[in-house]
Design a protein around this motif. Structure first.
Motif, PDB file in Angstrom:
ATOM      1  N   GLY A 178     -19.914  17.569 -37.704  1.00  0.00           N
ATOM      2  CA  GLY A 178     -19.072  18.614 -38.280  1.00  0.00           C
ATOM      3  C   GLY A 178     -18.791  19.729 -37.309  1.00  0.00           C
ATOM      4  N   THR A 202     -10.762  18.558 -38.351  1.00  0.00           N
ATOM      5  CA  THR A 202     -11.821  17.554 -38.425  1.00  0.00           C
ATOM      6  C   THR A 202     -11.525  16.628 -39.593  1.00  0.00           C
ATOM      7  OG1 THR A 202     -13.460  19.098 -37.535  1.00  0.00           O
ATOM      8  CG2 THR A 202     -14.294  17.165 -38.686  1.00  0.00           C
ATOM      9  N   PRO A 253     -11.191  12.003 -40.606  1.00  0.00           N
ATOM     10  CA  PRO A 253     -10.940  10.645 -40.131  1.00  0.00           C
ATOM     11  C   PRO A 253      -9.499  10.223 -40.345  1.00  0.00           C
ATOM     12  CG  PRO A 253     -11.934  10.581 -42.297  1.00  0.00           C
ATOM     13  CD  PRO A 253     -11.893  12.022 -41.903  1.00  0.00           C
ATOM     14  N   GLN A 312     -13.688  11.368 -49.994  1.00  0.00           N
ATOM     15  CA  GLN A 312     -14.410  11.616 -48.746  1.00  0.00           C
ATOM     16  C   GLN A 312     -15.484  10.560 -48.521  1.00  0.00           C
ATOM     17  OE1 GLN A 312     -15.723  15.633 -49.435  1.00  0.00           O
ATOM     18  NE2 GLN A 312     -13.989  16.532 -48.329  1.00  0.00           N
ATOM     19  N   ARG A 342     -15.850   7.929 -45.453  1.00  0.00           N
ATOM     20  CA  ARG A 342     -17.068   7.875 -44.641  1.00  0.00           C
ATOM     21  C   ARG A 342     -17.590   6.436 -44.542  1.00  0.00           C
ATOM     22  NH1 ARG A 342     -18.433  13.109 -46.851  1.00  0.00           N
ATOM     23  NH2 ARG A 342     -19.397  12.096 -48.646  1.00  0.00           N
ATOM     24  N   SER A 392     -17.180  10.474 -36.811  1.00  0.00           N
ATOM     25  CA  SER A 392     -16.342  11.605 -37.223  1.00  0.00           C
ATOM     26  C   SER A 392     -15.306  11.877 -36.135  1.00  0.00           C
ATOM     27  CB  SER A 392     -17.186  12.859 -37.471  1.00  0.00           C
ATOM     28  OG  SER A 392     -17.878  13.242 -36.291  1.00  0.00           O
ATOM     29  N   HIS A 429     -12.544  14.660 -34.313  1.00  0.00           N
ATOM     30  CA  HIS A 429     -12.363  16.087 -34.065  1.00  0.00           C
ATOM     31  C   HIS A 429     -11.163  16.285 -33.147  1.00  0.00           C
ATOM     32  CE1 HIS A 429     -16.498  16.682 -35.605  1.00  0.00           C
ATOM     33  NE2 HIS A 429     -16.670  15.474 -35.065  1.00  0.00           N
TER      34      HIS A 429
END
Length: 595
Positions: A246, A268, A270, A307, A311, A318, A320
């Motif tokens: 995160g 941030t 996916p 979410q 995941r 993750s 970014h």
């Protein structure tokens, strides 16, 4: 009907929906046109919502989210001129570990009291902005008359006894019954809670290394893409990793000059988040159209479910993305807390210091601190650039940026502006950004045919058309009889062309000067009023300035004033800088305006 969610809570849950909604490839103008059409379709759907309150809330959400998406699209345009800033978490480089940084933060906390100007206030002086989670709370305050008080979070109402409250983030205020003068705080006690990362790793990628990976323990970082001024990385961890991910993944970028680019924005999430969140918004609007209202718990459950599904689809990876103010040559990935975080709690007992000295104070007073804090911005004094820019170079080095009508914070009423940027130079220490541009001495607006637009004779009416403030010429295009297409004129600029400097070592100070731990005291002289004093410790880094305190002696006219310069750390050598005379020079501009 379900309960009605407050607008801000709706925004918090769903605002990312339209911000991250993908548009078909094309130019920014084409994508903006697509957004206009998409927003219109959403508003048409919202017309079917029967509940007026829910419809208004969703309409505000859609308007705000589309405004954010437009801003994001404009941000995707390559910046015309690179902008630079200090790298994120640069302060960590000043210490051997995050724990050492935290130690210096605790030791550097001070409280300051000004008995002459603000006797009822106690200011909290922070050594630097602590970059991780922290909380400072006060448990007790003892006044100089022995009264012991418990600080409160807000100002009390009517009182019949002394009280103290936290006036703002950086200070406390003592109040007395009947507006009596408050005794000063003699001691302040409290607690400081700090989150300290156990390790920070730095990984570097060249812009052409897309697809390559770097591994630290159980963490794998892959450079997914670099698109001019935007970069995306993927971070994969084991399911039982101590690394939180995160916000603990931070991106810095440098251009070909090696300077750190300013960060314009971060995302941030996916791949697939855009479509998933768009589906969620559609379902929320469908519920509102059916008259079911907007149930906060239902929306929250949907968000969490989407979410979780993403995941599971992407495993422990993750993504970014960061946007920078210039072309990326090298990307730095910071992994903060690779081994988790430590949570510290410190008990504080502080007595106040003073940054103002009473007249005729016989001897300069120390402001002791065992913290060492550096100021990296002072490195520009080591660069080869001049102390002040030569007047004949101003036309080449002053840059101009344009802001269109209503582009500031998205408000239509904000004026358009031409902004002048004076490049950073050491003379900034003597001339602030507010004082660099003295005034506008001549201006002319031209229409698209190159013809002069007559300006009103009365100053009050002119100010309804345009005005110059600080470093920008603001104007209202709609106030002109003909839309202005160009502006030219002259500005008066303040400079310091005769700055003088010299280095002195702690063991060879000027006659009459003294160095006592972290305090440098000038020789008594009126000439030292504008003296700038910078200090380096034995590592060769510039120490952060703590305070400059003047000592004046009105009872003894034969005794000149002197100044005490205090630092966070012990100086090994000092740079003494005198500003010299001030001069004003003209700068001519001729700018095509934003239409």
């Amino acid at each position: 009907m379900g309960s009605t969610m407050p607008p801000l809570k709706i925004l918090a849950l769903l605002c990312g929906v339209l911000v991250l909604t993908a548009c078909d490839p094309g130019s920014v103008d084409e994508q903006l046109s697509q957004l206009d059409a998409e927003q219109k379709r959403y508003q048409e759907r919202l017309a079917e919502v029967p509940d007026d309150t829910v419809r208004e809330q969703l309409s505000r959400l859609v308007d705000t989210a589309f405004w954010m998406r437009r801003a994001e699209l404009r941000q995707s345009l390559p910046p015309a001129t690179p902008e630079y800033a200090s790298p994120s978490l640069a302060i960590l480089a000043d210490y051997r570990s995050p724990q050492a940084m935290a130690d210096n933060y605790v030791r550097g906390l001070l409280i300051e009291h000004n008995p002459r100007l603000m006797p009822e206030r106690t200011q909290i002086v922070l050594p630097f902005d602590y970059p991780f989670e922290h909380a400072l709370s006060w448990t007790a305050a003892t006044l100089s008359d022995g009264t012991r008080l418990t600080p409160t979070a807000s100002r009390p109402g009517m009182i019949d006894r002394p009280a103290i409250y936290q006036e703002r983030r950086s200070g406390l205020r003592t109040v007395m019954p009947g507006n009596q003068e408050a005794p000063p705080v003699a001691m302040l006690q409290g607690r400081l809670a700090l989150t300290v990362p156990r390790g920070v790793e730095h990984l570097a990628f060249e812009a052409n290394q897309q697809g390559e990976s770097r591994t630290v323990g159980d963490i794998e970082v892959t450079l997914v893409s670099v698109d001019h001024h935007q970069a995306t990385v993927a971070v994969k961890t084991d399911a039982d990793s101590a690394f939180p991910g995160g916000d603990s993944v931070i991106l810095n970028a440098r251009d070909d000059s090696g300077r750190t680019l300013a960060t314009l924005g971060v995302n941030t999430g996916p791949p697939g988040l855009e479509a998933a969140m768009l589906d969620l918004l559609d379902a929320t609007i469908d519920d509102a159209i059916d008259g079911n209202g907007i149930d906060p718990e239902s929306v929250k459950s949907r968000v969490e479910a989407r979410q979780q599904a993403l995941r599971e689809e992407h495993g422990d990876t993750s993504y970014h993305q960061a946007t920078f103010a210039g072309p990326i040559a090298e990307l730095e990935v910071l992994l903060v807390g690779v081994n988790g975080y430590q949570h510290r709690e410190e008990t504080l007992t502080l007595t106040p210091v003073q940054f103002q000295a009473a007249t005729n104070t016989p001897t300069p007073i120390a402001i002791p601190t065992t913290a060492t804090v550096y100021d990296p911005t002072l490195r520009r004094f080591d660069e080869t650039r001049p102390w002040e820019w030569p007047p004949d170079r101003l036309s080449r080095i002053i840059t101009v940026s344009l802001v269109g009508l209503g582009e500031v914070a998205g408000h239509q009423e904000t004026p358009a502006s031409v902004r002048f940027h004076y490049p950073s130079v050491p003379s900034d220490h003597f001339i602030s950004a507010f004082d660099r541009f003295e005034k506008l001495i001549e201006v002319a607006f031209l229409d698209s045919e190159g013809e002069l637009i007559p300006l009103p004779d009365e100053q009050d009416q002119r100010e309804q058309w345009f005005r110059f403030t600080v470093n920008r010429l603001e104007y209202h295009p709609q106030a002109f009889p003909t839309p202005p297409a160009r502006v030219r004129g002259r500005l008066l600029i303040n400079q310091r062309p005769e700055i003088q400097s010299r280095w002195v070592r702690a063991q060879a100070l000027p006659e009459g000067a003294r160095l006592l731990d972290n305090m440098f005291v000038t020789a008594p002289s009126h000439d030292n009023r504008q003296l700038l004093v910078l200090a380096q410790d034995d590592s060769g880094r510039y120490l952060k300035h703590l305070a400059t305190v003047g000592y004046h002696y009105h009872r003894d006219q034969s005794r000149p004033p002197q100044w005490a310069h205090h630092f966070y750390g012990t100086p090994e050598r000092l740079l003494l800088v005198r500003p010299g005379r001030e001069q004003q020079v003209e700068y001519h501009f001729d700018v095509a305006l934003k239409q």
